[in-house]
Design a protein around this motif. Structure first.
Motif, PDB file in Angstrom:
ATOM      1  N   GLY A 284       0.812  -1.214   0.000  1.00 54.86           N
ATOM      2  CA  GLY A 284       0.000   0.000   0.000  1.00 54.86           C
ATOM      3  C   GLY A 284       0.843   1.261   0.000  1.00 54.86           C
ATOM      4  O   GLY A 284       0.589   2.198  -0.744  1.00 54.86           O
ATOM      5  N   ASN A 285       1.868   1.297   0.850  1.00 55.04           N
ATOM      6  CA  ASN A 285       2.700   2.491   0.977  1.00 55.04           C
ATOM      7  C   ASN A 285       4.014   2.076   1.641  1.00 55.04           C
ATOM      8  O   ASN A 285       4.088   1.963   2.859  1.00 55.04           O
ATOM      9  CB  ASN A 285       1.956   3.541   1.814  1.00 55.04           C
ATOM     10  CG  ASN A 285       2.711   4.845   1.909  1.00 55.04           C
ATOM     11  OD1 ASN A 285       3.914   4.906   1.636  1.00 55.04           O
ATOM     12  ND2 ASN A 285       2.016   5.893   2.299  1.00 55.04           N
ATOM     13  N   ALA A 288       5.455   4.458   4.326  1.00 47.57           N
ATOM     14  CA  ALA A 288       4.698   4.423   5.576  1.00 47.57           C
ATOM     15  C   ALA A 288       5.013   3.143   6.344  1.00 47.57           C
ATOM     16  O   ALA A 288       5.157   3.162   7.567  1.00 47.57           O
ATOM     17  CB  ALA A 288       3.201   4.510   5.297  1.00 47.57           C
ATOM     18  N   ARG A 353      -3.578  -5.342  -2.452  1.00 48.77           N
ATOM     19  CA  ARG A 353      -4.967  -5.748  -2.567  1.00 48.77           C
ATOM     20  C   ARG A 353      -5.036  -7.140  -3.178  1.00 48.77           C
ATOM     21  O   ARG A 353      -4.421  -7.376  -4.218  1.00 48.77           O
ATOM     22  CB  ARG A 353      -5.654  -4.759  -3.494  1.00 48.77           C
ATOM     23  CG  ARG A 353      -7.078  -4.520  -3.274  1.00 48.77           C
ATOM     24  CD  ARG A 353      -7.447  -3.270  -4.031  1.00 48.77           C
ATOM     25  NE  ARG A 353      -7.351  -2.122  -3.155  1.00 48.77           N
ATOM     26  CZ  ARG A 353      -8.268  -1.844  -2.238  1.00 48.77           C
ATOM     27  NH1 ARG A 353      -9.309  -2.611  -2.115  1.00 48.77           N
ATOM     28  NH2 ARG A 353      -8.131  -0.804  -1.471  1.00 48.77           N
ATOM     29  N   ALA A 411      -9.209   3.936  -2.085  1.00 48.52           N
ATOM     30  CA  ALA A 411      -7.992   3.518  -2.788  1.00 48.52           C
ATOM     31  C   ALA A 411      -7.132   2.586  -1.956  1.00 48.52           C
ATOM     32  O   ALA A 411      -7.002   2.776  -0.785  1.00 48.52           O
ATOM     33  CB  ALA A 411      -7.172   4.715  -3.184  1.00 48.52           C
TER      34      ALA A 411
ATOM     35  N   CYS B  97      -1.087   3.942   5.532  1.00 49.48           N
ATOM     36  CA  CYS B  97      -1.316   3.073   4.380  1.00 49.48           C
ATOM     37  C   CYS B  97      -2.783   3.171   3.990  1.00 49.48           C
ATOM     38  O   CYS B  97      -3.655   2.751   4.749  1.00 49.48           O
ATOM     39  CB  CYS B  97      -0.975   1.622   4.711  1.00 49.48           C
ATOM     40  SG  CYS B  97       0.774   1.358   4.894  1.00 49.48           S
ATOM     41  N   GLU B  98      -3.038   3.703   2.805  1.00 47.53           N
ATOM     42  CA  GLU B  98      -4.423   3.975   2.416  1.00 47.53           C
ATOM     43  C   GLU B  98      -5.250   2.710   2.226  1.00 47.53           C
ATOM     44  O   GLU B  98      -6.460   2.741   2.350  1.00 47.53           O
ATOM     45  CB  GLU B  98      -4.447   4.766   1.114  1.00 47.53           C
ATOM     46  CG  GLU B  98      -3.650   6.047   1.195  1.00 47.53           C
ATOM     47  CD  GLU B  98      -4.410   7.218   0.646  1.00 47.53           C
ATOM     48  OE1 GLU B  98      -5.025   7.059  -0.407  1.00 47.53           O
ATOM     49  OE2 GLU B  98      -4.409   8.272   1.301  1.00 47.53           O
ATOM     50  N   ASN B  99      -4.595   1.601   1.901  1.00 50.15           N
ATOM     51  CA  ASN B  99      -5.363   0.379   1.650  1.00 50.15           C
ATOM     52  C   ASN B  99      -5.743  -0.333   2.943  1.00 50.15           C
ATOM     53  O   ASN B  99      -6.558  -1.241   2.921  1.00 50.15           O
ATOM     54  CB  ASN B  99      -4.581  -0.567   0.739  1.00 50.15           C
ATOM     55  CG  ASN B  99      -3.245  -0.957   1.324  1.00 50.15           C
ATOM     56  OD1 ASN B  99      -2.637  -0.191   2.073  1.00 50.15           O
ATOM     57  ND2 ASN B  99      -2.777  -2.146   1.012  1.00 50.15           N
ATOM     58  N   LEU B 100      -5.143   0.067   4.064  1.00 48.22           N
ATOM     59  CA  LEU B 100      -5.466  -0.580   5.332  1.00 48.22           C
ATOM     60  C   LEU B 100      -6.501   0.249   6.091  1.00 48.22           C
ATOM     61  O   LEU B 100      -6.600   1.453   5.894  1.00 48.22           O
ATOM     62  CB  LEU B 100      -4.204  -0.714   6.186  1.00 48.22           C
ATOM     63  CG  LEU B 100      -3.075  -1.548   5.595  1.00 48.22           C
ATOM     64  CD1 LEU B 100      -1.932  -1.666   6.582  1.00 48.22           C
ATOM     65  CD2 LEU B 100      -3.581  -2.921   5.201  1.00 48.22           C
TER      66      LEU B 100
END
Ligand SMILES: Nc1ncnc2c1ncn2[C@@H]1O[C@H](COP(=O)(O)OP(=O)(O)OP(=O)(O)O)[C@@H](O)[C@H]1O
Ligand SMILES: [Mg+2]
Lengths: 411, 263
Positions: A284-285, A288, A353, A411, B97-100
């Motif tokens: 995802g990041n 981060a 994902r 997203a 984390c945008e997906n979490l």
């Protein structure tokens, strides 16, 4: 839940969604927002099966479906590894070659060198882990994009496979070996298949029940008992039907059970462990994840190792199923099928994902197409074209869903 | 004053420098934070505040200088090392984390029961933390991508409170927050001070700085430009230190407005 509001449902903006209707509403809502989950695969599967059945009535016969499950296992296991690398936003294009090489290594050690089969398998698996580890080192240390590293690997390991097989080019595995038996002839006895189905449904109910009880005790909202019962009964009905229908002929193969077991293990690791969270976070990041104290390099390493190892396991099973390792093992469409299965199963190429079950659903779709077209006596050229188109379709769905997620803030 | 601070400081920096290519982002920075003290770091855009934060949280290694934590000289080579020491950070870009979902982000890297995640405990704790910040987040099971800017900032702040940090660094924590949430964050900073934590707060808002900080350290073009005791310094003096002149855009504007009012 009526008089006192649970901790997680106190915000007045939350629409109350309880029971079955709430669950359905949730799914619809999420799909609209681009969080499609397994909906496209299941829908696609229904369409494909209907069309193929109309074109050739043998397609949905028990014999053919048993074959389909057996053919799915090897590439499905490879796809499971692909899901992991895609989750961290990377790719492994060499799984086909690695699986071919593993078949060759197994055959040479087992047949030509006369080692015990378990030792030959162990050696191949270790080789797979080492290959993944080397990829990870190149990726972590030099920052080479994974598609380039693994593209190089694709060619190099294909060469190694040809070298290992030598001038003969093909080595047969003895038909009476346990490995070949496992891949061709070992089927679960009916009573045990039904027992598995019951255990699965009971397990789903028990885990749901205890989880709900724990949540209720902590003052959080939880699934209702009726909801849990409906879910488990539905699973039981589906599994029992599958077992019964496949049982009309040979039944459920142990190799397929092995594949499903691996899917379940990966599902647990990805969704219920700290490592799994780290995998999704890195996808995802990355920055981060790094700032959260996650050892990002170790996550990449684990994932590449896992992927190559699964490729080796898939390669061994493919060789066992064919009862031979030859120059074309792992070649042709194996690579693409594994990647397509992962993507069709809902794993995003953009990282972060996807699920382990995606590999299972995806490979069933891919194998259905392949088996259906074979039944129609269509040439492999057409099979390649159709698989290519289906892959493209899956990627387009992924990209559209991603756009929709961005605009719906998911997203 | 600096000698007394030296004695009980949890965190002190000496001569920290950092260059990015040709840009000297930080040059010879000194900073002291004592337990139970709130240090505001102020400075213009690009003064090097966030760079300083990143050095303290292990994101960038400093080129030179020493970091002393609890009277031991330490290295902070990685974010994990900073967590281990007890330095928690809210980054300016939040680093979520945008997906979490919210729970997964809050506990990222410090999950309860690593081999069989205890999501009930994590969810309960998440709600506690968010309530404490009067967060207006309807559900913690939605991906962070669907939250507003201020909600995300609250999540990032809540995350820094997990574990048992000794020093908390907040890089513009109230930039995106509403009135009530800003007040909660300021209350929180005061509570942290009462609990004996060292707090470094970066802010462009002089009112917030004057409201909660004990000392103000000014950075200007990557260098120290004075450390002031909040009780003894006027906003004008801080602004003068930030801009490097008592005759600056802010004072000129104020003077113009005064003229306009009186005439
Ligand atoms: N990763 C980087 N690579 C190159 N230059 C950088 C990097 N990070 C910061 N800089 C440079 O360092 C200087 C200080 O940046 P920094 O982000 O620390 O400023 P700041 O004080 O936090 O500003 P703001 O108030 O806008 O947040 C700037 O000139 C910036 O261009
Ligand atoms: Mg900044």
């Amino acid at each position: 839940m009526n008089s006192t509001v649970t901790t997680d449902r106190q915000d007045e903006r939350l629409q109350s969604r309880e029971g079955l209707r709430g669950a359905v509403a949730d799914v619809v809502e999420r799909a609209r927002g681009g969080d499609l989950g397994v909906i496209p695969v299941v829908a696609g599967l229904v369409v494909i099966w209907t069309v193929l059945q109309i074109l050739n009535p043998i397609f949905l016969s028990s014999t053919n479906l048993v074959n389909l499950t057996m053919e799915s296992a090897a590439v499905g296991i490879i796809a499971l590894g692909i899901v992991c690398v895609l989750l961290v936003g990377q790719i492994d294009l060499s799984v086909g070659s690695v699986s071919g090489l593993s078949g060759a290594v197994l055959a040479v050690l087992f047949v030509s060198e006369g080692l015990p089969v378990w030792l030959a398998i162990l050696a191949a698996v270790i080789m797979g882990a080492v290959i993944g580890w080397v990829y990870a080192q190149l990726f972590n240390r030099f920052g080479v994009p994974s598609f380039v590293i693994t593209l190089a690997g694709l060619l190099a390991f294909l060469g190694l496979q040809l070298y290992v097989l030598g001038t003969k080019g093909s080595i047969n595995l003895p038909f009476d070996s346990g490995l070949v038996n496992f891949a061709q002839l070992d089927f679960v006895p009916p009573w045990l298949s039904y027992t598995f189905a019951v255990i699965a449904a009971a397990g789903l109910f028990a885990s749901g029940y205890f989880h709900a009880r724990e949540r209720r005790r902590a003052g959080l909202s939880a699934r209702t008992l009726s909801m849990l019962v409906v879910r488990s009964v539905a699973l039981l009905v589906v599994l029992t039907f599958v077992v019964w229908y496949l049982g009309q002929t040979r039944g459920v193969g142990w190799m397929f059970v092995f594949f499903v077991a691996l899917v379940l293990v990966m599902h647990y690791l990805l969704s219920r462990t700290k490592w799994g969270r780290a995998v999704y976070a890195v996808g995802g990041n990355v920055e981060a994840a790094r700032r959260a104290g996650i050892n990002v390099k170790a996550v990449y390493t684990s994932v590449f190792v896992l992927c190559s190892t699964f490729a080796v396991v898939g390669g061994i099973l493919a060789a066992a199923r064919l009862a031979a390792a030859n120059q074309s093992s792992g070649g042709g469409d194996v690579n693409l099928n594994a990647i397509a299965a992962a993507v069709i199963g809902g794993t995003s190429l953009f990282g972060g994902r996807g699920t382990a079950f995606g590999a299972l659903l995806g490979i069933i779709v891919i194998q259905s197409i392949s088996s259906g077209l074979t039944l129609l006596n269509l040439d492999s050229s057409i099979r390649f074209v159709v698989t290519g188109v289906v892959l493209l379709l899956a990627v387009v769905v992924d990209s559209i869903a991603r756009k929709s997620r961005t605009s719906h803030g998911r997203a | 004053m600096s000698s007394t601070q030296q004695a009980d400081s949890v965190l002190s920096l000496r001569g920290i420098s950092k260059t990015f290519g040709a840009v000297a982002a930080l040059t010879g920075i000194d900073l002291d934070v004592a337990a139970g003290q709130v240090v505001a770091v102020v400075g213009d855009n690009g003064a090097g505040k966030s760079t300083l934060v990143k050095i303290l949280s292990g994101v960038h290694p400093p080129d030179s200088g020493t970091i002393t934590f609890e009277s031991k000289v330490v290295d902070v080579p990685t974010p994990a090392a900073a967590h281990k020491l007890g330095i928690a950070t809210v980054f300016q870009d939040l680093a979520l984390c945008e997906n979490l979902n919210v729970i997964q982000n809050l506990f990222l890297g410090q999950e309860v029961r690593p081999l069989r995640l205890n999501d009930v405990a994590m969810e309960t704790r998440s709600w506690e933390l968010l309530r404490q910040l009067s967060a207006k987040i309807p559900s913690v099971r939605v991906p962070v991508a669907s939250l507003s800017g201020g909600q995300r900032q609250t999540v990032a702040i809540a995350r820094s409170l997990l574990g048992d940090p000794k020093v908390i660094i907040l890089d513009e924590p109230t930039a995106a927050l509403g009135v009530a949430q800003t007040a909660e964050v300021l209350n929180l900073v005061e509570r942290l001070r009462e609990n004996g934590l060292g707090v470094i707060m970066i802010s462009h808002n002089m009112a917030d700085v004057k409201a909660v900080a004990d000392t103000v350290a000014v950075l200007r073009l990557g260098r120290n430009n004075g450390v002031f005791d909040v009780g003894e310094v006027s906003t004008e003096d801080i602004i003068a230190a930030i801009t490097g002149a008592s005759d600056n855009a802010v004072s000129q504007r104020r003077a113009r407005r005064k003229e306009g009012l009186s005439s």
